[in-house]
Every structure is written in C-alpha cells, then in structure tokens.
Design an enzyme around this catalytic site. Structure first.
Site, PDB file in Angstrom:
ATOM      1  N   HIS A  24      27.820  -0.219 -27.465  1.00  0.00           N
ATOM      2  CA  HIS A  24      26.872  -0.266 -28.176  1.00  0.00           C
ATOM      3  C   HIS A  24      25.352  -1.505 -28.136  1.00  0.00           C
ATOM      4  O   HIS A  24      26.492  -2.608 -27.954  1.00  0.00           O
ATOM      5  CB  HIS A  24      27.383  -0.251 -29.661  1.00  0.00           C
ATOM      6  CG  HIS A  24      26.638  -0.805 -30.432  1.00  0.00           C
ATOM      7  ND1 HIS A  24      25.583  -0.215 -31.251  1.00  0.00           N
ATOM      8  CD2 HIS A  24      26.397  -1.700 -32.107  1.00  0.00           C
ATOM      9  CE1 HIS A  24      25.099  -0.327 -31.913  1.00  0.00           C
ATOM     10  NE2 HIS A  24      25.330  -1.093 -32.796  1.00  0.00           N
ATOM     11  N   HIS A  31      21.655  -2.338 -30.224  1.00  0.00           N
ATOM     12  CA  HIS A  31      20.373  -2.367 -29.988  1.00  0.00           C
ATOM     13  C   HIS A  31      18.713  -2.518 -29.661  1.00  0.00           C
ATOM     14  O   HIS A  31      18.398  -2.915 -29.696  1.00  0.00           O
ATOM     15  CB  HIS A  31      19.692  -3.109 -31.621  1.00  0.00           C
ATOM     16  CG  HIS A  31      21.025  -3.688 -32.602  1.00  0.00           C
ATOM     17  ND1 HIS A  31      21.460  -4.222 -33.526  1.00  0.00           N
ATOM     18  CD2 HIS A  31      22.274  -2.067 -33.271  1.00  0.00           C
ATOM     19  CE1 HIS A  31      22.327  -4.100 -34.445  1.00  0.00           C
ATOM     20  NE2 HIS A  31      22.872  -3.277 -33.669  1.00  0.00           N
ATOM     21  N   ASP A  63      18.829  14.841 -15.273  1.00  0.00           N
ATOM     22  CA  ASP A  63      19.800  14.501 -14.555  1.00  0.00           C
ATOM     23  C   ASP A  63      21.185  13.572 -15.245  1.00  0.00           C
ATOM     24  O   ASP A  63      22.262  14.244 -14.832  1.00  0.00           O
ATOM     25  CB  ASP A  63      19.491  13.151 -13.736  1.00  0.00           C
ATOM     26  CG  ASP A  63      18.855  13.692 -12.374  1.00  0.00           C
ATOM     27  OD1 ASP A  63      18.597  15.111 -11.990  1.00  0.00           O
ATOM     28  OD2 ASP A  63      18.438  12.913 -10.931  1.00  0.00           O
ATOM     29  N   HIS A 112      20.303   2.856 -37.062  1.00  0.00           N
ATOM     30  CA  HIS A 112      20.865   1.420 -36.637  1.00  0.00           C
ATOM     31  C   HIS A 112      20.673   1.382 -35.243  1.00  0.00           C
ATOM     32  O   HIS A 112      19.942   0.608 -34.942  1.00  0.00           O
ATOM     33  CB  HIS A 112      22.283   2.226 -36.124  1.00  0.00           C
ATOM     34  CG  HIS A 112      23.603   1.341 -36.273  1.00  0.00           C
ATOM     35  ND1 HIS A 112      24.601   1.421 -36.619  1.00  0.00           N
ATOM     36  CD2 HIS A 112      23.837   0.189 -35.738  1.00  0.00           C
ATOM     37  CE1 HIS A 112      25.256   0.435 -36.493  1.00  0.00           C
ATOM     38  NE2 HIS A 112      25.116  -0.937 -35.570  1.00  0.00           N
ATOM     39  N   TYR A 134      27.246  13.992  -7.588  1.00  0.00           N
ATOM     40  CA  TYR A 134      27.554  12.171  -7.626  1.00  0.00           C
ATOM     41  C   TYR A 134      29.292  12.278  -8.996  1.00  0.00           C
ATOM     42  O   TYR A 134      30.019  11.318  -9.169  1.00  0.00           O
ATOM     43  CB  TYR A 134      26.821  11.554  -8.468  1.00  0.00           C
ATOM     44  CG  TYR A 134      25.863  11.287  -7.724  1.00  0.00           C
ATOM     45  CD1 TYR A 134      26.241  10.657  -6.343  1.00  0.00           C
ATOM     46  CD2 TYR A 134      24.624  12.528  -7.365  1.00  0.00           C
ATOM     47  CE1 TYR A 134      25.367  10.446  -5.589  1.00  0.00           C
ATOM     48  CE2 TYR A 134      24.442  12.885  -7.053  1.00  0.00           C
ATOM     49  CZ  TYR A 134      23.456  11.659  -5.786  1.00  0.00           C
ATOM     50  OH  TYR A 134      22.789  11.375  -4.763  1.00  0.00           O
TER      51      TYR A 134
END
Lengths: 240, 240, 240, 240
Positions: free
Chosen positions: B112, B114, B137, B177, B231
């Site tokens: 997480h 900002h 991608d 947020h 990948y």
C-alpha cells in the site's frame, strides 16, 4: 546566555543537534532549493529553575547552504528574535517564528519552505480542499490560506497565528509566499511541511483532469478524530 | 509463536529480511514520503507440519522511518492482524492486508502506498484507461477504482478483494485514498506498486494535452496473454 | 561463438563493458523504472578476418535489475536475435534491435525506454513539434511517431526502420508504446534517449499554458546543419 | 598566457576550481541533462599590473560530462572567446558569455542552462509574471524574454545584454532556447539559474489551475529594495 540555568543550556545544545539534523529533511523531500527554508524549535525555560529568562528558540542562520548545517552553525534567539548565541545572523524569517512561539504556547516547532505545489496554491490564494483520507487524518480539513504580508515586522507572524489558531490544520499557505507549519516540536512541524507539499501536489494533479470526489464532512471528522485519538498521545509519532 | 514448527519460524526469519529489503524500493521509486506506505508478505504454514496454527504475515511497524527498516524492526501478525512478534505496533493498515490474505489464498504479498499519480486518479474516482502496451502486459486492461472505505474495520480489505477478485489487474485505486497492490509474493506486489504509479503518471501526462489513442481490446488480450504465458512460470520474473 | 575470430571476441568483451556501463545512464536520467529499458550495441565482424559469421549485438538480459547489470550479465546475440553467449534470455525487445541492425547498417547502437513524457506523446500518437533550438540541433525537426505494433515478430523493428530511414531524427515514438532511439554507437543512442525525453517534457510543459512560438524552417535547417557540421566528425561528441 | 602577470595566473587557477565546483550545482538542482549547460567566471586583469592584456574568462569545455568536470578540465579564453589555455574546445556558448563580459563590466559570472520550466516559458515567448514574494526579492519583477537568436555570431550575446541592461532581473529567457543568468560572480549567476527555474516552475504550476493573485507594484518594489539593501553588501550572500 550566561544568565540561563545549566539545564536550559544543556537543552539548547540538544536542540541544536535536533534542528541541524532536521534541516536535512527539507532537501531530502525536495522542499527547498539553494539556501531557502528554515526549521526552528522552542527551548522551554522551566520557571522552577528560578525567576529567569523567557523561552528560547534555535533556528538556522541566514544564507548557509544545506551542506554546512551543523549543530554549531545553528543560532539561538530569544522570543523577540534577538540573537543570543551564534556566529551568523539568524534567518530573516526568525521574526515570524518568534511571533508564533510568543502567541501559541502549545507550539514547539515551526517550519517555513517555498515548496513548489504548496506555494502554487498560495499564489492563487486558494485553500487545498480535503479530498484525500491522508488529508483528513493529518489536517482534519482543508489547508487554509493566510493573508499577504510583507517581511520586516510582525505581519507574517500575525497572519500565521490568526489563520492557525482554532484550526485543525498545522499548515497555512501564506498568500503569494509559501507554507508555514507548526507542531508540538520541530519534527512534527517538519512532518507537516512534508505532508502539506504532498497533499498540495496530489490534489493539484487530481484536479488537472477534472473534479475530485468530495469526502463527507462526517467522514473527515471521523478520520481526524481516530487519527488524533490513536496517535494523539505522541504527536511526533507517525503511522503508516 | 512457540507453538509454530521450526520450519515456519525459519521462514519467518527469511521473510523479515525480504520485507525489510523491499521497503527500500518504495522511497527509491518515489512512491512514499515520511513513514507512509507498507509492504507485507504471507508466511505459509504447511499443514503437513501437523495440526497447527494458520498462516502468518510479516509487515512494517507503525511510524518507523525508512532509515530504520531492518529485519528486526519488522513485526509478525496472524491473519486476523493480531501482533505475534515485534517490539512495536503493526502498521495501521495491517487489517486490510490480513483481510486480503484471508480471502485470496493465491496472494502472497500486499503493498500500500499513497503514490502521487495513482492517488490523484483515486481522488477523482476514475480508472486509469489501458492506452499503453506496458499496461496491457502488466494489468491486462484498466486499473480499477475501489469504494470509499473508512479505516477501523474490514471495509478497506473488503473493497480491495471485491474489486480485484476476478480482475486481471494486480492494483486497485481505493477512492480518495490510494493504491493497494497484490502479487504471488511481496516482490511482485512491489513491482505492481511501481508500475501502477508509472502508468498512472504516463497516462495522466498523455491526457493533459488531448485524447489518447485507444488500443483494440483484442490487442490488449493478445499482449496480456503473451506476457502471462512467457513470464507466467515465474510471476516475479520481469521482462525488459 | 568459437567460430568467431579472436579480434571479434575481444571486441565482444569490450562491448559488454560499454553496454553494461551505459545501462546505468537510464535510471540516472530517470528514463526507466524497475527492470524496464534496454541498450544494445553492434559488434562489427570485419570480412577481412576471413569468410565468417555476420555482425553480433550485445544487449541486456531479460528481467535483471539495474543493480545487477555487470559486463558478465550482458548477453550476445546474432542479428536474427538468437542467443549466442549468456546465462539468461536476451531482452524481449531483442528482435526489434536486431531488425534495426539488419536493415540500417549505419546504426551501431539502439536504446528503448518507456520514458514518461516521450511515452505520453506516443499514447496520443502525436509528434513532438520542433520549437526548441536544442531540438533543431539534435533532431533537425519534429520527433516522429511510428505505427502501433505488437511484440512477437518483426512489426516493431519494421515500424522503427520505416519511420527513421530518411529522417533526421534519431528517435521514434512507437504509438501507445514508447521511444526507440538509434546512433552510430550505443552512447549516441543513449544520448538520443536522454534528449528525446528532455524535449518531450519541455515542449509538453510549454504547451500546457498556451501555444508555443514556431521556429522558421530555415532556422531549423541552419541550426541542424551547423550542429552536424561542427560535431559531425564525431557523432558521439557532445556540445554544451 | 605567458604575457599575463603572476597574480592573474594565480587568480586563473583559483577560478578554475570555483567554476569546476559550481558546475556540480547544475545537475544537483536538476537544471541540466547529459553535457548541457555551462558556467563561466571573469578573471579581472588589474591594469596596475602594468600595460597588459584584457580580462579573461574560465568556462566549461565542450562535450565533457558532469562526472569529468575537474579544475584541470576547464578552459581559459579571452573576452573575444579565443582559447588561451585548455586541452579541449571551449563550450559552444562561449561567444555569448564573452559578449556579456565585454558589454556589462559589472558582471563577473554567467550561466546558461536549458532548465525545463524556464525553457518552457521561453518556448511560448512569455515572461514569468512576478506573483511570488521570492520573485520580488530576487528578480524585482517579471523574468523577461529575449529575442530569438541563432548561434554562430554575437546575436545571442546581444539579445542577453539588450534585455538585461537596465533590468532588475539577473535572468533572461532567450526565446525558443532557454535561460541565461548573470551575477557579480559565478556563484551569484548559479543561484539565479537555480531560482529562475524554481519560480518558472512554481508559477507554471500555480497557473495550471487558474489565475494567480497579482502583487501590488509598490509591494514588489518594497520587497526588492529591502532584499537588495539587507543583502546587497554581498551579492553572493543568501538569505533563508
């Protein structure tokens, strides 16, 4: 400063270290160029040490580069901004810092920068609207704009105090000038200086492509209350 | 944590190293200021070690600066977010991380931040449109927006899971947020956090001067399929 | 590679050093995040060494971080993109580099990035107009846009060559993708990658607040001619 | 240079150190990429040393990277821009620097960059309006735009001098080109180069979301007068 009791002088020495070290945060977070910007911290003079002088402040000297900012280079002033200790003149913004300390006894640290995005809102005279949860947490609402004020007397300090007294925000955008931030100590004021630039920048970018979604006032209140409650014991403690 | 078998405790020690090291990537790529942002990784508790406790998570403690982030400073929680090991409180976002681990067993890492541009799209409540081949991608389409949610219960975690379950995107922009990202481990989630800011920034800048050219859905599908196929054996492996 | 004469193998070793070192310029100038971006350089196989194999190229392997980019980590391919030497797969963009070397014998270096501002123009499919004297010097006019092309065959390489053949510009903005740049060697291509982002960024910012002033075509021609004439003896030499 | 008296040669050696060191400030503050940008400083030849040659200037050589900028690498020219000492050619902008020194005897330092925001205003041919107190302090008004001029003769130098002579501003934005700044020595000119980019950037960002609030002319005059008065004794001294 020979009239000050020894515990105060020891606290001055510790504060010089703190203030010198915190100045390094300003270029680190991109808030200043060249020699701009300054951090100060109050040194409390405890009346139990006897009838003695008033509180002091430690601040950056004028015109010193960020490479030279050692504890020894810092200067000590009384709360009228008079130089008490130091080889160089105090920052030309010392009068504004001193006015804040004289008039807001709960404030222990003050920071001033010309950080780009906060100063851009100040140049339009427009508050930064509270549209981010981190703004609700840290500022409890919009970041307010203070009046235009010339340097040279108490105008800047008065504008800061009139805007921030009674506000939840620890930051004011002085019109056409830039942000001043306050805190219970210098680290809290530096954190507010970093955060005000961050939210000024993020909301600016959000608004460039269209309107932002408002946050309900009761949600702002709830986020702010929780943040102050959980972290309020120690104002310098951060969450993540 | 004495009830956990030795292989789990060894894996906890290794995970502390990984999570500590990965936190350095957040300031390195400009995704965080001050103490904001957090990385966590799941520690799988293999049921073959006997009837024992559930999976664990290693996360950053609350309010620690990026200069102090050692393996020892990390904290260990169970998947209800309860602190099991560590000197400080876990990040205040731990409940959201824990909710994701409880409800998305394929997820091994959560991040997480900002970060500025991703948060700016979140403040407008607007998904980032897929107009770059690198978005096709990595994200397989637009980067979606999640609901507004208050901190303090499972609201944020639930918003993340409801938005990302069934989505190709490893990133969600929680409204007002900021971004949360997921991956099969923490390095994949950190990569997604770096990439979501990069595409949020590039598409923002593209849109500032006019409309972008859309990419055909079948081209997006083809790029995503190829990328996952080539990948996909190792989700943490990158191409260039 | 045992069939290659010793002077070629020595040149391969030197080129590995050059290509590894030049990769450090991409994060230094902010052109890449994570493992994105790649630099290659041609190794000329002189026919006087006898009837032997064709030219080679040295390029970054796939999925290696910028902290790990040593000369040993680089990989060597033939001009069909086949791996000849190296422990890892070549960059997934190797086919595009190889196509350019096969079809533009004067090109000795190729660079690809997703640098933000250049990619933003590419997402709009809009050339960067030549409104700066440094653009006239370095690009001799606008920076052109190439076609949309999927990865996996020669489409990207063909789009680069068709756009740059006969153009003064050493840079092409591949639509919805990002810039590719060429030069007589890798350092010249890296310089072009740095400069294309710089001019894409500056012209973007100029245009945000209103129209730019055009430069007369004869002034563009004159600046370009002078720059090529004065610095043309050594295409890797820079002026300031 | 054997005809120059020993004190001049010693001053040349000291100036080489200063000019080399100041070049590091240009990438530090993000004003240049690759080998762009240059700083020069005048070496005063005191006529009391006997009837001798005219003043000299020390400047960066052409095409040297910022990693290689040692005192030894700097070059010395006369005020017609002819190379007197140095292994490489002087910067291709030397003629412009030399013209300024010949025609503005009070100028001891000149800097040229293509810093992004200042160059963006130059590409629109638009002065930066004085809407920040730090602009009033440092520039005393708007940052003016100079004419379009081709490299190769005295056109650029003439454009700089015609714009700055009689202006309070130490910076001119040469149209479609970029900023040139002057000062009583090179450090003052470098400071002006840092500040012109800072104010160009801040005012740009302010204007992106609406009109800025003007500052009354008498307030601009008052701020400028105070700043020149308080700091005017030493033009290289900074305030904060």
């Amino acid at each position: 400063m020979t009239t000050y009791p020894r515990p105060v002088l020891e606290e001055v020495a510790r504060t010089r270290e703190v203030v010198a070290r915190l100045h390094a945060e300003l270029p680190r977070w991109g808030l200043v160029v060249w020699t701009a910007g300054n951090v100060s911290q109050r040194v409390v003079v405890d009346p139990r040490h006897g009838p003695g002088p008033e509180d002091l402040l430690v601040i950056k000297p004028s015109g010193v580069t960020y490479d030279e900012l050692t504890a020894e280079a810092m200067v000590v002033c009384d709360l009228d901004g008079n130089l008490l200790e130091g080889d160089r003149s105090p920052s030309s913004d010392t009068a504004a810092h001193a006015y804040v300390y004289r008039n807001m006894p709960e404030v222990g640290g003050v920071v001033h920068t010309h950080s780009t995005y906060a100063t851009a809102w100040a140049a339009r005279g427009e508050p930064v609207p509270c549209v981010l949860t981190m703004m609700a947490d840290e500022f409890g609402g919009d970041v307010p704009v203070g009046p235009f004020a010339l340097i040279g007397d108490d105008s800047i300090g008065r504008g800061i105090v009139e805007t921030l007294r009674g506000s939840r925000s620890p930051a004011v955008l002085m019109r056409n000038h830039g942000p001043f931030t306050i805190g219970r100590d210098a680290v809290a004021a530096v954190k507010a200086a970093v955060m005000v630039e961050e939210v000024a920048r993020t909301v600016h970018i959000a608004r460039q492509l269209g309107p932002t979604v408002p946050i309900d006032q009761n949600h702002i209140d709830s986020l702010y209350a929780r943040y102050q409650n959980v972290y309020g014991q120690n104002l310098t403690e951060d969450r993540s």
